[in-house]
Design a protein around this motif. Structure first.
Motif, PDB file in Angstrom:
ATOM      1  N   UNK A  88      -7.129  -4.660   1.731  1.00  0.00           N
ATOM      2  CA  UNK A  88      -6.255  -4.197   1.273  1.00  0.00           C
ATOM      3  C   UNK A  88      -5.208  -5.130   0.798  1.00  0.00           C
ATOM      4  N   UNK A  89      -5.232  -6.418   1.359  1.00  0.00           N
ATOM      5  CA  UNK A  89      -4.412  -7.370   0.623  1.00  0.00           C
ATOM      6  C   UNK A  89      -4.781  -7.849  -0.719  1.00  0.00           C
ATOM      7  N   UNK A  90      -6.256  -7.793  -0.685  1.00  0.00           N
ATOM      8  CA  UNK A  90      -7.018  -8.119  -2.088  1.00  0.00           C
ATOM      9  C   UNK A  90      -6.678  -7.234  -2.964  1.00  0.00           C
ATOM     10  N   UNK A  91      -6.580  -5.791  -2.796  1.00  0.00           N
ATOM     11  CA  UNK A  91      -6.305  -4.987  -3.816  1.00  0.00           C
ATOM     12  C   UNK A  91      -4.820  -5.150  -4.137  1.00  0.00           C
ATOM     13  N   UNK A  92      -3.993  -5.402  -3.202  1.00  0.00           N
ATOM     14  CA  UNK A  92      -2.487  -5.608  -3.721  1.00  0.00           C
ATOM     15  C   UNK A  92      -2.283  -6.847  -4.331  1.00  0.00           C
ATOM     16  N   UNK A  93      -2.933  -7.937  -4.168  1.00  0.00           N
ATOM     17  CA  UNK A  93      -2.896  -9.250  -4.953  1.00  0.00           C
ATOM     18  C   UNK A  93      -3.576  -8.990  -6.439  1.00  0.00           C
ATOM     19  N   UNK A  94      -4.774  -8.371  -6.394  1.00  0.00           N
ATOM     20  CA  UNK A  94      -5.387  -8.044  -7.580  1.00  0.00           C
ATOM     21  C   UNK A  94      -4.565  -7.407  -8.538  1.00  0.00           C
ATOM     22  N   UNK A  95      -3.996  -6.328  -7.759  1.00  0.00           N
ATOM     23  CA  UNK A  95      -3.098  -5.346  -8.540  1.00  0.00           C
ATOM     24  C   UNK A  95      -1.906  -6.067  -9.299  1.00  0.00           C
ATOM     25  N   UNK A  97      -1.536  -9.221  -9.929  1.00  0.00           N
ATOM     26  CA  UNK A  97      -1.964 -10.355 -10.761  1.00  0.00           C
ATOM     27  C   UNK A  97      -2.411  -9.402 -12.239  1.00  0.00           C
ATOM     28  N   UNK A  98      -3.094  -8.245 -12.012  1.00  0.00           N
ATOM     29  CA  UNK A  98      -3.460  -7.612 -13.080  1.00  0.00           C
ATOM     30  C   UNK A  98      -1.916  -7.034 -13.823  1.00  0.00           C
ATOM     31  N   UNK A  99      -1.072  -6.587 -13.193  1.00  0.00           N
ATOM     32  CA  UNK A  99       0.227  -6.270 -13.723  1.00  0.00           C
ATOM     33  C   UNK A  99       0.981  -7.148 -14.393  1.00  0.00           C
ATOM     34  N   UNK A 100       0.910  -8.613 -13.669  1.00  0.00           N
ATOM     35  CA  UNK A 100       1.712  -9.688 -14.402  1.00  0.00           C
ATOM     36  C   UNK A 100       0.953 -10.358 -15.748  1.00  0.00           C
ATOM     37  N   UNK A 101      -0.459 -10.058 -15.720  1.00  0.00           N
ATOM     38  CA  UNK A 101      -1.205 -10.416 -17.095  1.00  0.00           C
ATOM     39  C   UNK A 101      -0.892  -9.362 -18.002  1.00  0.00           C
ATOM     40  N   UNK A 102      -0.830  -7.898 -17.667  1.00  0.00           N
ATOM     41  CA  UNK A 102      -0.625  -7.099 -18.644  1.00  0.00           C
ATOM     42  C   UNK A 102       0.848  -7.310 -19.185  1.00  0.00           C
TER      43      UNK A 102
END
Length: 109
Positions: A88-95, A97-102
């Protein structure tokens, strides 16, 4: 035989007396206790240093012999419910990070 003291009450009584006497003598001599402690620490440290390579090799061989399924089962058995939190934490952090890069890409372009 390992349980000889249990089978022989005389031996058990003598051993109990011996250890009680030893305990009393050690309580009365703190310098001797300190010397024994230091000797035991040194002996254990030397033993650990001598066996470090053997223990490392043994563990490496054991891990190399595991197949992926066995390793997965071992991790899940020992980590258990924590895996759900990790996922769950990996999903949140990955999401995030993806949102920040976008967002960064949109701002720069």
């Amino acid at each position: 035989r390992a349980d000889a003291a249990r089978d022989d009450p005389v031996l058990a009584t003598r051993l109990t007396g011996l250890f009680a006497d030893l305990s009393a003598r050690l309580r009365a001599r703190p310098a001797l206790r300190a010397q024994i402690d230091a000797g035991l620490r040194d002996a254990v440290a030397r033993l650990a240093a001598d066996q470090k390579r053997n223990v490392s090799a043994f563990i490496a061989e054991q891990v190399k012999s595991w197949d992926f399924r066995q390793l997965t089962l071992l991790i899940e058995a020992n980590v258990g419910r924590d895996l759900q939190f990790i996922r769950f934490n990996g999903m949140i952090v990955g999401g995030l990070a993806g949102l920040a890069l976008f967002a960064l890409e949109r701002i720069l372009i």
